[in-house]
Design a protein around this motif. Structure first.
Motif, PDB file in Angstrom:
ATOM      1  N   PRO A   1      -5.664   6.216 -10.104  1.00 35.55           N
ATOM      2  CA  PRO A   1      -5.308   4.828 -10.385  1.00 35.55           C
ATOM      3  C   PRO A   1      -6.536   3.927 -10.516  1.00 35.55           C
ATOM      4  O   PRO A   1      -6.398   2.769 -10.876  1.00 35.55           O
ATOM      5  CB  PRO A   1      -4.445   4.425  -9.191  1.00 35.55           C
TER       6      PRO A   1
ATOM      7  N   GLN B   1      -1.549   2.454  -7.993  1.00 34.61           N
ATOM      8  CA  GLN B   1      -0.661   3.482  -8.514  1.00 34.61           C
ATOM      9  C   GLN B   1       0.726   2.901  -8.769  1.00 34.61           C
ATOM     10  O   GLN B   1       1.392   3.292  -9.719  1.00 34.61           O
ATOM     11  CB  GLN B   1      -0.628   4.699  -7.582  1.00 34.61           C
TER      12      GLN B   1
ATOM     13  N   THR C   1      -0.253  11.298  -6.800  1.00 34.26           N
ATOM     14  CA  THR C   1      -0.598  10.805  -5.462  1.00 34.26           C
ATOM     15  C   THR C   1      -1.819  11.508  -4.877  1.00 34.26           C
ATOM     16  O   THR C   1      -2.183  11.249  -3.736  1.00 34.26           O
ATOM     17  CB  THR C   1       0.590  10.993  -4.483  1.00 34.26           C
TER      18      THR C   1
END
Ligand SMILES: Nc1ncnc2c1ncn2[C@@H]1O[C@H](COP(=O)(O)OP(=O)(O)OP(=O)(O)O)[C@@H](O)[C@H]1O
Ligand SMILES: [Mg+2]
Length: 279
Positions: free
Chosen positions: A99, A162, A183
């Motif tokens: 991200p 994110q 993740t």
């Protein structure tokens, strides 16, 4: 939207060496076949370098195939005309691993999340004002507030970024999400929050997920079915529970042993229902 991958092989040519020579070619995907049913959450798990991102790039037609076919709802992605490909791309979105790298630091959150609506403006017809309303709605949907609209990515934590990446992917109301290690760059506690969000969104919006991870714990949390990839080859696939209970392949067993706590009741990644918090 269903995805079928049929006998896909991807070989990269060797690098040029000197004037006449070429290094060895490299087969990143070797006869890969799998099916993701509409509405399913399908996991692809394998260690670094096993070919996961290469498969994603083949699905998005960012790489050509050496052989095989990739079909969305029966349509061969690599044979689509460019207008059809554009329409497909509005139904199919991707969430990237990092991200930090995937959000343009010079753009506001509003412009980042609205960008797919602008790119696909022939499909998603909206006025500028409707776009801003849609962005505000998306930020709320991913657990951020509208006070964040005109801020820049550097003002956010990894988990928040994110969430912004997820809002952006959802903007055009896609049916199918490719999540490439969404993740992996986050701390464990933040990972669990983002996984919760992704699980909730899948159920609420009826999305189909193709979820890539090197971590079977994450896959177990979010997926119904899983395929295990090792050096470009699928070594095992089936329902997640079955693969966890009765892994047939040595490599799968090794991945299971590498999990911090293979007991799902003690895993930090538990679905809310299992954790007794209510779904
Ligand atoms: N354009 C390319 N040219 C040559 N080799 C490549 C190219 N792209 C990828 N590869 C090779 O293909 C293999 C698979 O890479 P890929 O990025 O798909 O792995 P991955 O499973 O996504 O790994 P990670 O978990 O680290 O993201 C690697 O050995 C990589 O070096
Ligand atoms: Mg990768």
């Amino acid at each position: 939207m269903s995805l079928v991958i049929e006998n896909v092989t991807k070989t990269f040519p060797g690098q040029r060496q000197g004037l006449f020579g070429r290094g060895d070619s490299f087969t990143a995907l070797d006869d890969v076949s799998l099916r993701v049913a509409k509405g399913a959450s399908f996991g692809l798990v394998g260690e670094s370098g096993s070919g996961k991102t290469t498969l994603t790039r083949c699905i998005l037609r960012l790489e050509s195939l050496t052989s095989g076919r990739i079909l969305f709802d029966g349509a061969d992605v690599h044979a689509l005309a460019s207008a059809e490909m554009r329409r497909l791309r509005s139904r199919l979105q991707i969430v990237f691993q990092d991200p930090y790298a995937s959000l343009d630091p010079r753009m506001t959150i509003h412009d980042i999340v609205a960008e797919p609506l602008v790119i696909h403006r022939d499909v998603v017809k909206m006025t500028e004002r409707q776009r801003t309303e849609r962005v505000a709605e998306l930020l709320l949907q991913v657990g951020l507030g509208t006070q964040h609209l005109f801020r820049y990515p550097h003002e956010f934590s990894g988990g928040q970024r994110q969430r912004i990446g997820i809002a952006r992917a959802l903007a055009v109301r896609p049916e199918f999400l490719i999540l490439d290690e969404p993740t992996s760059a986050l701390d464990v506690s933040v990972q669990a929050e983002v996984l919760n969000l992704l699980h909730r969104l899948q159920v609420e919006l009826g999305l189909t997920y193709f979820f890539i991870s090197h971590d079977l714990g994450v896959i177990r949390y979010i997926c119904d079915d899983v395929a295990v990839i090792y050096r470009g080859k699928l070594v095992e696939q089936g329902p997640v529970a079955e693969i966890f209970d009765r892994p047939q392949n040595d490599y799968t067993r090794m991945l299971l042993n590498a999990m911090p706590d293979p007991d799902p009741d003690r895993s930090p990644f538990r679905r809310p229902a299992e954790a007794g918090v209510g779904a």
